[in-house]
Design a protein around this motif. Structure first.
Motif, PDB file in Angstrom:
ATOM      1  N   LEU A   3       0.711  -1.276   0.123  1.00  0.00           N
ATOM      2  CA  LEU A   3      -0.096   0.303   0.000  1.00  0.00           C
ATOM      3  C   LEU A   3       0.614   1.231  -0.020  1.00  0.00           C
ATOM      4  N   HIS A   4       0.749   1.816  -1.111  1.00  0.00           N
ATOM      5  CA  HIS A   4       1.243   3.141  -1.083  1.00  0.00           C
ATOM      6  C   HIS A   4       0.503   4.626  -0.329  1.00  0.00           C
ATOM      7  N   PHE A   5       0.659   4.234   1.020  1.00  0.00           N
ATOM      8  CA  PHE A   5       0.129   5.374   2.239  1.00  0.00           C
ATOM      9  C   PHE A   5       1.256   6.416   2.657  1.00  0.00           C
ATOM     10  N   SER A   6       2.671   5.602   2.828  1.00  0.00           N
ATOM     11  CA  SER A   6       3.327   6.792   3.208  1.00  0.00           C
ATOM     12  C   SER A   6       3.753   7.674   2.267  1.00  0.00           C
ATOM     13  N   GLU A   7       3.650   7.521   0.811  1.00  0.00           N
ATOM     14  CA  GLU A   7       4.509   7.843  -0.052  1.00  0.00           C
ATOM     15  C   GLU A   7       2.701   9.238   0.035  1.00  0.00           C
ATOM     16  N   ASN A   8       2.029   9.228   0.161  1.00  0.00           N
ATOM     17  CA  ASN A   8       0.241  10.078  -0.560  1.00  0.00           C
ATOM     18  C   ASN A   8      -0.235   9.818   1.556  1.00  0.00           C
ATOM     19  N   ALA A   9      -0.123  10.317   3.006  1.00  0.00           N
ATOM     20  CA  ALA A   9       0.043  11.040   3.494  1.00  0.00           C
ATOM     21  C   ALA A   9      -1.386  12.128   3.174  1.00  0.00           C
ATOM     22  N   ALA A  10      -0.899  12.336   3.089  1.00  0.00           N
ATOM     23  CA  ALA A  10      -1.542  14.089   3.022  1.00  0.00           C
ATOM     24  C   ALA A  10      -2.986  13.743   2.161  1.00  0.00           C
ATOM     25  N   GLU A  11      -2.192  13.108   1.054  1.00  0.00           N
ATOM     26  CA  GLU A  11      -2.947  13.184   0.177  1.00  0.00           C
ATOM     27  C   GLU A  11      -4.932  11.913   0.544  1.00  0.00           C
ATOM     28  N   HIS A  77      -6.827   3.250  -5.943  1.00  0.00           N
ATOM     29  CA  HIS A  77      -6.311   3.672  -7.570  1.00  0.00           C
ATOM     30  C   HIS A  77      -5.061   3.874  -6.856  1.00  0.00           C
ATOM     31  N   LEU A  78      -5.344   5.244  -5.983  1.00  0.00           N
ATOM     32  CA  LEU A  78      -4.298   5.728  -5.401  1.00  0.00           C
ATOM     33  C   LEU A  78      -2.725   5.391  -4.619  1.00  0.00           C
ATOM     34  N   LEU A  79      -4.060   3.974  -3.379  1.00  0.00           N
ATOM     35  CA  LEU A  79      -2.970   3.555  -2.505  1.00  0.00           C
ATOM     36  C   LEU A  79      -2.406   2.142  -2.909  1.00  0.00           C
ATOM     37  N   LEU A  80      -3.819   1.793  -3.855  1.00  0.00           N
ATOM     38  CA  LEU A  80      -2.609   0.471  -4.460  1.00  0.00           C
ATOM     39  C   LEU A  80      -2.016   0.509  -5.874  1.00  0.00           C
ATOM     40  N   HIS A  81      -2.090   1.550  -6.671  1.00  0.00           N
ATOM     41  CA  HIS A  81      -0.978   2.278  -7.515  1.00  0.00           C
ATOM     42  C   HIS A  81      -0.503   3.367  -7.448  1.00  0.00           C
ATOM     43  N   ASP A  82      -0.217   3.590  -6.512  1.00  0.00           N
ATOM     44  CA  ASP A  82       0.253   5.350  -6.571  1.00  0.00           C
ATOM     45  C   ASP A  82       0.161   5.459  -7.682  1.00  0.00           C
ATOM     46  N   ASN A  83      -1.147   5.964  -8.304  1.00  0.00           N
ATOM     47  CA  ASN A  83      -1.715   6.935  -9.184  1.00  0.00           C
ATOM     48  C   ASN A  83      -3.006   7.509  -8.912  1.00  0.00           C
ATOM     49  N   TYR A 120     -13.881  24.501   3.707  1.00  0.00           N
ATOM     50  CA  TYR A 120     -13.982  23.822   2.885  1.00  0.00           C
ATOM     51  C   TYR A 120     -13.457  23.610   1.684  1.00  0.00           C
ATOM     52  N   LEU A 121     -13.613  24.542   0.710  1.00  0.00           N
ATOM     53  CA  LEU A 121     -13.042  25.134  -0.701  1.00  0.00           C
ATOM     54  C   LEU A 121     -11.676  24.909  -0.172  1.00  0.00           C
ATOM     55  N   VAL A 122     -11.206  25.858   1.128  1.00  0.00           N
ATOM     56  CA  VAL A 122      -9.401  24.986   0.472  1.00  0.00           C
ATOM     57  C   VAL A 122      -9.288  24.324   0.921  1.00  0.00           C
ATOM     58  N   PRO A 123      -9.124  23.211   1.998  1.00  0.00           N
ATOM     59  CA  PRO A 123      -8.311  21.762   1.933  1.00  0.00           C
ATOM     60  C   PRO A 123      -8.597  20.981   0.883  1.00  0.00           C
ATOM     61  N   ALA A 124     -10.077  21.451  -0.453  1.00  0.00           N
ATOM     62  CA  ALA A 124     -10.888  20.784  -1.570  1.00  0.00           C
ATOM     63  C   ALA A 124      -9.188  21.170  -2.560  1.00  0.00           C
ATOM     64  N   VAL A 125      -8.924  22.348  -2.344  1.00  0.00           N
ATOM     65  CA  VAL A 125      -8.110  23.122  -3.220  1.00  0.00           C
ATOM     66  C   VAL A 125      -6.627  22.900  -3.305  1.00  0.00           C
ATOM     67  N   PHE A 126      -6.432  22.834  -1.898  1.00  0.00           N
ATOM     68  CA  PHE A 126      -5.002  22.488  -1.816  1.00  0.00           C
ATOM     69  C   PHE A 126      -4.419  20.601  -1.942  1.00  0.00           C
ATOM     70  N   LEU A 127      -5.727  20.021  -2.176  1.00  0.00           N
ATOM     71  CA  LEU A 127      -6.208  18.263  -2.395  1.00  0.00           C
ATOM     72  C   LEU A 127      -5.696  18.597  -4.095  1.00  0.00           C
ATOM     73  N   LEU A 128      -6.282  19.082  -4.311  1.00  0.00           N
ATOM     74  CA  LEU A 128      -6.336  19.563  -6.003  1.00  0.00           C
ATOM     75  C   LEU A 128      -5.024  19.848  -6.241  1.00  0.00           C
ATOM     76  N   PHE A 129      -3.905  20.397  -5.546  1.00  0.00           N
ATOM     77  CA  PHE A 129      -2.640  21.371  -6.245  1.00  0.00           C
ATOM     78  C   PHE A 129      -1.997  20.514  -5.842  1.00  0.00           C
ATOM     79  N   LEU A 130      -2.473  19.285  -4.510  1.00  0.00           N
ATOM     80  CA  LEU A 130      -1.082  17.853  -4.481  1.00  0.00           C
ATOM     81  C   LEU A 130      -1.189  16.697  -5.796  1.00  0.00           C
ATOM     82  N   LEU A 131      -2.560  16.927  -6.431  1.00  0.00           N
ATOM     83  CA  LEU A 131      -2.746  15.318  -7.297  1.00  0.00           C
ATOM     84  C   LEU A 131      -2.452  15.845  -9.142  1.00  0.00           C
ATOM     85  N   GLN A 132      -2.089  17.259  -8.946  1.00  0.00           N
ATOM     86  CA  GLN A 132      -1.843  17.902  -9.825  1.00  0.00           C
ATOM     87  C   GLN A 132      -0.011  17.269 -10.488  1.00  0.00           C
TER      88      GLN A 132
END
Length: 132
Positions: A3-11, A77-83, A120-132
């Motif tokens: 599981l790719h948790f440690s690489e994607n903890a914030a996400e 998908h993120l946790l299983l495939h790091d995508n 609510y918007l601030v963390p959602a936008v931050f998530l978007l930023f982290l995932l791009q």
């Protein structure tokens, strides 16, 4: 299987946030349609949206459920495939949903409600930023 948790903890944490917020809200709107519709008709009674409330409630319900479900699939998908591809679209739909809600609150002149949406918007936008 790794599981790719440690690489994607914030996400992961932010996706869980989106899942909780949007699935709960979408399910609540669907389960309590009549009560939500009644309240929203009153809320928008003096706005340009007054005649479109049932349609707009349906749209936001679908958007919220879509954001939550895409985020569930994206988290898996993120946790299983790091995508983060699916997760990105979950975050994007969440952000668009929040912008729709923000517009509604501003048009209804509910400025306190609009400020709440931004929280609510601030963390959602931050998530978007982290995932791009």
């Amino acid at each position: 299987m790794h599981l790719h948790f440690s690489e994607n903890a914030a996400e992961t944490i932010l996706l869980l946030y989106v899942i909780i917020v949007f699935l709960q809200s979408g399910i609540d709107k669907a389960r309590h349609w009549g009560g939500n519709l009644s309240w929203l008709k009153e809320h928008f009674s003096k706005s340009p949206f007054k005649n479109q409330v049932p349609l707009l409630l349906g749209v936001i319900t679908v958007m919220e459920l879509g954001a939550g479900l895409l985020s569930v699939a994206g988290l898996v998908h993120l946790l299983l495939h790091d995508n983060g591809g699916l997760a990105f679209y979950g975050a994007l739909v969440a952000c668009v949903s929040l912008l729709m809600l923000l517009l509604g609150q501003r048009v209804a002149k509910d400025y306190e409600g609009a400020k709440t949406i931004v929280i609510y918007l601030v963390p959602a936008v931050f998530l978007l930023f982290l995932l791009q």
